[in-house]
Design an enzyme around this catalytic site. Structure first.
Site, PDB file in Angstrom:
ATOM      1  N   GLU A 252      62.665  12.310  32.818  1.00  0.00           N
ATOM      2  CA  GLU A 252      63.982  12.568  32.246  1.00  0.00           C
ATOM      3  C   GLU A 252      64.227  14.054  32.043  1.00  0.00           C
ATOM      4  O   GLU A 252      65.101  14.452  31.281  1.00  0.00           O
ATOM      5  CB  GLU A 252      64.119  11.820  30.907  1.00  0.00           C
ATOM      6  CG  GLU A 252      63.218  12.330  29.806  1.00  0.00           C
ATOM      7  CD  GLU A 252      61.864  11.645  29.790  1.00  0.00           C
ATOM      8  OE1 GLU A 252      61.156  11.780  28.781  1.00  0.00           O
ATOM      9  OE2 GLU A 252      61.512  10.967  30.780  1.00  0.00           O
TER      10      GLU A 252
ATOM     11  N   ASP B 172      65.789  18.310  28.661  1.00  0.00           N
ATOM     12  CA  ASP B 172      65.181  16.990  28.477  1.00  0.00           C
ATOM     13  C   ASP B 172      66.191  16.075  27.801  1.00  0.00           C
ATOM     14  O   ASP B 172      66.824  16.462  26.800  1.00  0.00           O
ATOM     15  CB  ASP B 172      63.922  17.108  27.617  1.00  0.00           C
ATOM     16  CG  ASP B 172      63.179  15.798  27.541  1.00  0.00           C
ATOM     17  OD1 ASP B 172      62.447  15.496  28.487  1.00  0.00           O
ATOM     18  OD2 ASP B 172      63.343  15.086  26.540  1.00  0.00           O
TER      19      ASP B 172
END
Length: 543
Positions: free
Chosen positions: A449, A405
């Site tokens: 993301e 992430d």
């Protein structure tokens, strides 16, 4: 069913529907418009009659105003001069100005001089409202009001024993319109047969005046009469044979009906409307029959024969499979274009098939790639994980996955903008893809993301090493991130998990594997981000 039969049926149904629609339009739209036109014309004619009656009342008022605003009349009321009577109030004088009633009375209603005559019989009459030698000040003739021309007066109609009377009342003044007033002058004309003939000549309408108290003659209150309105006039109509019977009541100021006006209107407009409806229906039916006959002859020569050749050629292509055959139908119309198109289509079928296969392959490839970063998407990740999971389960080899992430990416978007955020994701994906060491390793965009990596046949140590390499590669990009508390540049938090699938778990173990990777990623973020954390059972307890 042949094409010709279908076309005939379609055209027949269309013409039938057109005929029915035309009939309904004529019957329920056009015909009612004729009826409305008739009723409106009846109302307008009744208005003309009432306006003609009102004009006669206005003429009486003009005459009354001339007499009342006259020095001789004013002096007569003051002195009772007999010479005025002899000179101006003789029976011949009244006959010449067509007056049935002429009354001089004082301001209290006492009659100074009066005359009531039947101009047709040349006889005197007695009217009840004058019987006591005076007129009640509440009587409609003396309920005067200020007039725009000066002085006070009134005009209208009231009922008498001898029938309706048109009247006008004016206060008696000097010729210059000054007072003081010393009485009133009342003039009246009966609404009799002679006046009716005059009104009918003016309006060019034949009508009658009836007593509203006679129920047998007053049709406004009879059964079947339909109320209508035009302007302020309320009237009633009823159809009788070829005529339209109409009726309207003439009301006084109190709303009481003084007399009724009845008028017989010939229904010429409706008859013409019915003739138009019949003509339109016959025209549609005749046109339909003519079109069907002509269409039958033209369709056989122009459409059906060439179309049969085209159909036989298509059937032969299907049966023989020989796509070298050509129809060669030389025509300049749509069938010729269709024949040429068929020949061209047969020639290019194989080429189009190859192109379609290539396009399908490209479409499949596009459906498995992320549109922004160009790496595998979530769909590809899920399919590949299932494939490698089953392979590892069969061969009992380790399978590692990692979830990564981008740290504080929301803050990055808020600070640098979404367009720069997209460029950031593209750069991160590119550098991670560059470090994929084996063809079997798969990098995919897992979410907004988030990225995911599948490492087949990779143990825990190798997976952790790979995660450290990817984290360092992203840091080496040195993408500024001023709102990250993990580092001054863009970094990754990575959770890693490794397992050897067992046959007892089946495909259900994949969900647990992803959950463990997500837990490891969560703990990496919780520990301060910008790090790699591998999942262990103790990690689960810590959570």
């Amino acid at each position: 069913m042949s094409i010709r039969t279908k076309v005939f049926l379609i055209i027949f149904v269309l013409f039938a529907a057109l005929g029915i629609a035309d009939f309904f339009v004529q019957r329920f739209i056009i015909y009612p418009s004729f009826l409305a036109l008739e009723h409106r014309e009846v109302g307008e004619n009744l208005q003309r009659i009432f306006h003609a009656i009102d004009r006669e009342t206005y003429h009486v008022e003009r005459l009354c105003r001339d007499w009342a605003t006259w020095n001789d009349s004013h002096d007569f009321m003051a002195t009772g001069y007999e010479g005025f009577i002899e000179s101006n109030l003789s029976d011949d004088s009244l006959d010449n100005i067509s007056l049935n009633l002429l009354v001089f009375c004082d301001t209290k209603g006492n009659i100074v001089w009066s005359r009531v005559r039947d101009l047709e019989d040349k006889t005197s009459l007695q009217l009840g409202f004058m019987a006591e030698g005076r007129i009640d000040l509440k009587h409609t003739t003396l309920a005067v009001r200020p007039s725009p021309e000066g002085g006070r007066g009134k005009r209208g109609i009231f009922n008498t024993e001898a029938g309706p009377m048109l009247f006008a009342t004016r206060e008696v003044l000097r010729s210059n319109g000054t007072g003081p007033t010393n009485g009133f002058l009342i003039m009246g004309r009966f609404l009799n047969k002679t006046m009716l003939e005059t009104l009918m000549e003016q309006t060019r309408l034949s009508f009658e005046i009836v007593d509203p108290r006679d129920a047998s003659k007053f049709l406004c209150r009879s059964a079947g009469m339909k109320p209508m309105t035009i302007g302020d006039l309320i009237y009633y109509t009823k159809t009788e044979g070829g005529n339209l019977v109409s009726c309207a009541g003439f009301q006084d100021e109190a709303g009481e009906t003084l007399f009724g006006v009845q008028y017989l209107f010939p229904r010429e407009t409706t008859r013409k409307g019915i003739d138009s409806i019949r003509y339109a229906v016959f025209l549609v039916v005749g046109s339909g029959v003519t079109v069907l006959v002509i269409l039958n002859l033209m369709m056989q020569a122009v459409v059906l024969r060439p179309l049969r050749r085209l159909t036989d050629h298509a059937a032969r292509l299907q049966e023989e499979g020989d796509y070298s055959l050509r129809l060669g139908l030389d025509r300049k119309d749509e069938i010729g274009v269709l024949a040429k198109s068929l020949d061209s289509l047969v020639q290019t079928i194989s080429d189009r098939t190859v192109e379609l296969q290539r396009a399908n392959e490209q479409l499949t490839q596009l459906s498995l790639n992320d549109a922004l970063t160009g790496i595998a998407n979530r769909r590809m990740f899920d399919a590949y994980l299932k494939q490698e999971w089953r392979r590892a389960m069969r061969e009992q080899t380790p399978l590692s996955i990692m979830l990564a992430d981008v740290d504080h990416f929301k803050n990055y978007n808020d600070t640098y903008g979404h367009q720069q955020g997209d460029m950031c994701l593209i750069g991160v994906a590119a550098v991670m893809q560059l470090h994929m060491q084996r063809p079997a390793d798969l990098l995919a965009r897992y979410g907004g993301e988030e990225f995911a990596v599948i490492l087949p046949a990779t143990d825990a140590e190798g997976a952790r090493h790979m995660a450290e390499v990817l984290g360092q590669a992203v840091r080496d990009l040195s993408i500024d991130h001023c709102r990250s508390d993990a580092a001054p540049c863009v970094t990754l938090s990575i959770g890693v998990v490794t397992t050897i699938p067992s046959p007892e778990e089946g495909d259900g173990g994949m969900d647990m594997l992803l959950e463990h990777a997500d837990q490891a990623l969560y703990q990496a973020k919780k520990a301060g981000r910008n790090r790699v954390l591998a999942w262990t059972p103790e990690l689960l307890k810590a959570d």
